[in-house]
Design a protein around this motif. Structure first.
Motif, short mmCIF file in Angstrom:
data_model
loop_
_atom_site.label_atom_id
_atom_site.label_comp_id
_atom_site.label_asym_id
_atom_site.label_seq_id
_atom_site.Cartn_x
_atom_site.Cartn_y
_atom_site.Cartn_z
N TYR A 92 0.32 -3.81 -1.61
CA TYR A 92 0.32 -3.84 -3.07
C TYR A 92 -1.01 -4.29 -3.66
CZ TYR A 92 5.38 -3.17 -2.92
OH TYR A 92 6.63 -2.65 -2.73
N ASP A 93 -1.81 -5.04 -2.87
CA ASP A 93 -3.11 -5.46 -3.43
C ASP A 93 -4.02 -4.28 -3.72
OD1 ASP A 93 -3.62 -4.78 -0.81
OD2 ASP A 93 -4.77 -6.59 -0.33
N GLN A 94 -3.75 -3.12 -3.09
CA GLN A 94 -4.55 -1.93 -3.39
C GLN A 94 -4.31 -1.44 -4.81
OE1 GLN A 94 -6.96 -0.39 -1.44
NE2 GLN A 94 -6.67 -2.30 -0.31
N LEU A 95 -3.17 -1.76 -5.37
CA LEU A 95 -2.91 -1.39 -6.76
C LEU A 95 -3.82 -2.16 -7.71
CD1 LEU A 95 0.99 -1.28 -6.67
CD2 LEU A 95 -0.58 0.66 -6.63
N VAL A 96 -4.27 -3.32 -7.26
CA VAL A 96 -5.19 -4.14 -8.07
C VAL A 96 -6.64 -3.87 -7.71
CG1 VAL A 96 -5.87 -6.50 -8.67
CG2 VAL A 96 -3.45 -5.96 -8.27
N ASN A 97 -6.91 -3.73 -6.41
CA ASN A 97 -8.29 -3.66 -5.93
C ASN A 97 -8.79 -2.25 -5.65
OD1 ASN A 97 -8.33 -6.52 -5.90
ND2 ASN A 97 -7.31 -6.51 -3.90
N GLY A 98 -7.90 -1.25 -5.67
CA GLY A 98 -8.32 0.11 -5.37
C GLY A 98 -9.37 0.63 -6.35
N LYS A 99 -10.32 1.39 -5.85
CA LYS A 99 -11.44 1.88 -6.67
C LYS A 99 -11.20 3.30 -7.15
CE LYS A 99 -13.63 -1.94 -5.74
NZ LYS A 99 -13.70 -3.01 -6.76
N LYS A 100 -11.93 3.67 -8.16
CA LYS A 100 -11.87 5.03 -8.71
C LYS A 100 -12.16 6.05 -7.61
CE LYS A 100 -13.80 8.07 -12.25
NZ LYS A 100 -14.77 8.22 -13.37
N GLY A 101 -11.36 7.08 -7.56
CA GLY A 101 -11.54 8.15 -6.58
C GLY A 101 -10.72 7.98 -5.33
N GLU A 102 -10.25 6.75 -5.06
CA GLU A 102 -9.38 6.55 -3.90
C GLU A 102 -8.05 7.28 -4.12
OE1 GLU A 102 -10.85 2.02 -2.70
OE2 GLU A 102 -8.73 2.44 -3.06
N LYS A 103 -7.48 7.74 -3.02
CA LYS A 103 -6.19 8.42 -3.11
C LYS A 103 -5.17 7.67 -2.26
CE LYS A 103 -8.11 13.01 -4.03
NZ LYS A 103 -8.19 14.43 -3.59
N HIS A 104 -4.01 7.46 -2.84
CA HIS A 104 -2.95 6.73 -2.16
C HIS A 104 -1.63 7.46 -2.34
CE1 HIS A 104 -5.33 3.05 -1.34
NE2 HIS A 104 -5.96 3.38 -2.45
N PHE A 105 -0.76 7.27 -1.36
CA PHE A 105 0.55 7.93 -1.37
C PHE A 105 1.54 6.96 -2.02
CE2 PHE A 105 4.33 9.62 1.14
CZ PHE A 105 4.35 10.85 0.48
N LEU A 106 1.82 7.17 -3.30
CA LEU A 106 2.55 6.18 -4.08
C LEU A 106 3.92 6.67 -4.51
CD1 LEU A 106 -0.12 4.73 -6.57
CD2 LEU A 106 0.39 4.04 -4.22
N LEU A 107 4.82 5.70 -4.60
CA LEU A 107 6.08 5.88 -5.29
C LEU A 107 5.79 5.99 -6.79
CD1 LEU A 107 9.08 5.62 -4.15
CD2 LEU A 107 9.04 3.31 -5.07
N GLY A 108 6.63 6.72 -7.51
CA GLY A 108 6.43 6.84 -8.95
C GLY A 108 6.33 5.48 -9.62
N ASN A 109 7.18 4.54 -9.23
CA ASN A 109 7.14 3.21 -9.82
C ASN A 109 5.88 2.45 -9.44
OD1 ASN A 109 9.54 3.41 -11.25
ND2 ASN A 109 10.79 2.56 -9.61
#
Length: 632
Positions: free
Chosen positions: A3-20
């Protein structure tokens, strides 16, 4: 994902996320400062995630006592210049409705997004209402994402739009959109509004007084309403805002149109592509205010148009209005002419069946069922009815209630069991059969007031601790003040269990894990004036039965607080399991038939305990007349 990637992730990164999860990232990208909720599926994961990351993100987050309070926390934060976020399931908006509608009148200064997760097919709810109706009631814009990337992007756009119009914006999801996964590309994280203050991990705002703008007394409310309608008209005429809507060409020069939004769009698109249909689709992302000009431009040269939407025929009526206003002669097919079903969520087969009713193109050779394989899997899978967990204290409470009625010579047919929203609603199932009437969150106590007044039957209401804090205090006071005679059972399992284990005011911790005052249910019940208040351990069956027998004799409102922690709480102190001593067991099956504990079953004529499930609650030992259960 971490979940820290939701805070620290940078522009252009791609993640496999739940809608929520994508909703959380979108709020953080938008510079969120304040978030508040009462947990409710299908939106629950949003709050669970924010409770973990709020401090790292510099966000204030709370699990409010109910959705109305959450709405008010978010609204006052937004009117103080901060970007705020509140989210709930569709029926939660009913609870928040009074403040929700007026929030559109008073407006905001910082952006405010209200995410409402609808539940077509009522997977986890008591109805499948359509939030788009509320949007039209409140004159509030609605954004409808159809996948996780759009959830994230529309959260960001929603805050922007809210600040431009100075009113809240609704993001409407559905169960499928909330719980689907997809690739989400991150954007920049915007700076938060407000100012930092020493000792606070989040920014604070400033409220500038203006009673004419914020006090909706009749003299002011008329002007507020006029300003609100002007804002909606401004948005309706804003061409750049309408660009968020998209025309998807399935075939060049198509003469059949489809208008759709949210998860229903996904099904319509898949069927149109897979069946090679001569179609184009108007995908409405900003569905309210209705873009009548855009709808007209889309349909004016078509031979026919389909409207594919869940749950109510709201867009369909707006398309028909567009047809009528412009004197067009174009057939519109949707729910109103029974092309598509009026209830439940859609799938590809339902949409195909609707298309085929009109176009008559499909046969088994060219249009195989998309869900046929899934249906075959469902057919061979063994069914599992919802059940209370092994060792759940609610099971013991229900057994104790029924035993008390039996020992008091009270016929259950003359007892009304008013149930509520929570795990304990499973009391509707045999062998408990202790749920006769249910309307909404905390209705069990209000229902108890009504039944006690309207009948001479015994009334026993059941409500959970979180649900009691949600909105159970007021009806309890009502029952005491109006001299009603019934029993209120508050099933205090020390957690908000059904939605994933969130804290509530009865716990010494808040939504961000910090120490907080623990509100005493007992003291609230005593303060209400209830004439009989007892706290019991429901796993002590003798105490439970004796207490209910006394309450049944009391004249007035009796409150029994059945206090025992949920077995799913992290760190739950599991006791040694039990086994059956077959030298003592008489195969009377009382344990199997009266408890329905999933850890106890009958195999090859013998009662068997699954020790991997048993948590040593000892209820089976207490009801066995032959002392056949022994601790391992």
């Amino acid at each position: 994902m971490a979940y820290d990637q939701l805070v620290n992730g940078k522009k252009g990164e791609k993640h496999f996320l739940l809608g929520n999860e994508a909703a959380v990232r979108g709020a953080i990208e938008a510079g969120l400062s304040v978030a508040a909720t009462y947990p409710g599926t299908p939106s629950s994961e949003i709050g669970n995630i924010l409770s973990f990351i709020a401090k790292d993100a510099g966000v204030y987050f709370e699990f409010s006592t109910n959705e109305k309070v959450a709405m008010e926390v978010a609204a006052t934060s937004a009117v103080s210049g901060l970007r705020s976020f509140t989210f709930m399931k569709h029926v939660g908006l009913n609870v928040a409705a009074d403040s929700f509608v007026t929030t559109a009148y008073s407006g905001v200064k910082g952006g405010m997004v209200i995410l409402v997760a609808d539940d077509p097919s009522v997977f986890s709810s008591q109805n499948e209402q359509d939030t788009r109706n509320y949007a039209r009631l409140a004159n509030m814009p609605v954004l409808e994402p159809s996948n996780p990337q759009e959830v994230k992007d529309m959260m960001v756009y929603g805050f922007q739009l809210s600040e431009e119009l100075e009113i809240p914006v609704i993001v409407r999801t559905t169960t499928r959109v909330s719980h689907m996964r997809g690739i989400v590309e991150f954007g920049d994280i915007q700076s938060q509004k407000g100012k930092s203050v020493e000792g606070k991990h989040y920014n604070i705002g400033y409220f500038k007084k203006d009673p004419k703008a914020y006090i909706p007394v009749p003299a002011n409310a008329a002007g507020m309403h006029k300003r609100l309608t002007e804002k909606i008209e401004k948005l309706q005429n804003n061409l750049s805002a309408r660009d968020i809507n998209e025309v998807v060409e399935i075939k060049d020069n198509a003469k059949i149109g489809v208008i759709s939004s949210s998860s229903a769009y996904n099904y319509a698109y898949d069927v149109a592509v897979l069946d090679n249909l001569d179609m184009k689709i108007l995908k409405l992302a900003l569905s309210y205010p209705a873009p009548y000009d855009l709808i007209y431009e889309f349909i004016k040269d078509l031979d026919m148009v389909f409207v594919v939407e869940e749950v109510d025929p709201i867009c369909e009526r707006e398309v028909l209005l567009t047809v009528g206003m412009n004197g067009l002669n174009i057939p519109v097919h949707g729910k109103l002419d029974k092309t598509f079903p009026m209830v439940e969520e859609f799938n590809c087969d339902i949409v195909r069946d609707g298309f085929n009713k009109i176009l008559k193109y499909a046969d088994e050779n060219i249009s195989p069922s998309h869900t046929q394989s899934l249906e075959k899997v469902i057919e061979v899978l063994p069914t599992r009815a919802p059940t209370l967990c092994a060792g759940c204290s609610h099971r013991a409470t229900y057994y104790g209630v029924k035993q008390a009625l039996k020992e008091s010579n009270i016929n259950e047919e003359n007892v009304i069991f008013a149930s509520d929203i929570g795990c304990y609603t499973l009391g509707i199932n045999p062998p408990y059969n202790v749920a006769d009437y249910l309307l909404s969150m905390s209705s069990s106590i209000g229902d108890g007031c009504g039944f006690a007044m309207a009948t001479d039957q015994k009334v026993i209401s059941f409500i959970g601790d979180s649900t009691f804090f949600h909105s159970g205090v007021s009806p309890l006071i009502n029952g005491v003040h109006n001299k009603q005679n019934f029993i209120v059972t508050i099933l205090d399992n020390r957690i908000t269990a059904m939605t994933g284990g969130q804290p509530n005011p009865g716990m010494p911790v808040d939504g961000m894990g910090d120490e907080a005052p623990e509100i005493s249910i007992r003291e609230l019940a005593l303060a209400s004036g209830a004439s009989f208040v007892r706290v019991i351990n429901p796993l002590n069956l003798k105490q439970t039965v004796d207490t209910y027998k006394k309450a049944l004799e009391n004249d007035g409102v009796s409150v029994i607080i059945a206090k025992s922690p949920c077995t799913l709480i992290k760190g739950f102190n599991k006791k040694p399991p039990v086994k059956v001593n077959y030298d003592k067991c008489k195969n009377c099956d009382t344990c199997v038939n009266s408890l329905a504990c999933p850890a106890i079953s009958k195999i090859d004529g013998k009662v068997v305990v699954d020790t991997s499930m048993c948590n040593g609650c000892s209820i089976c030992s207490q009801i066995c007349n032959y002392d056949a259960f022994e601790t391992i």
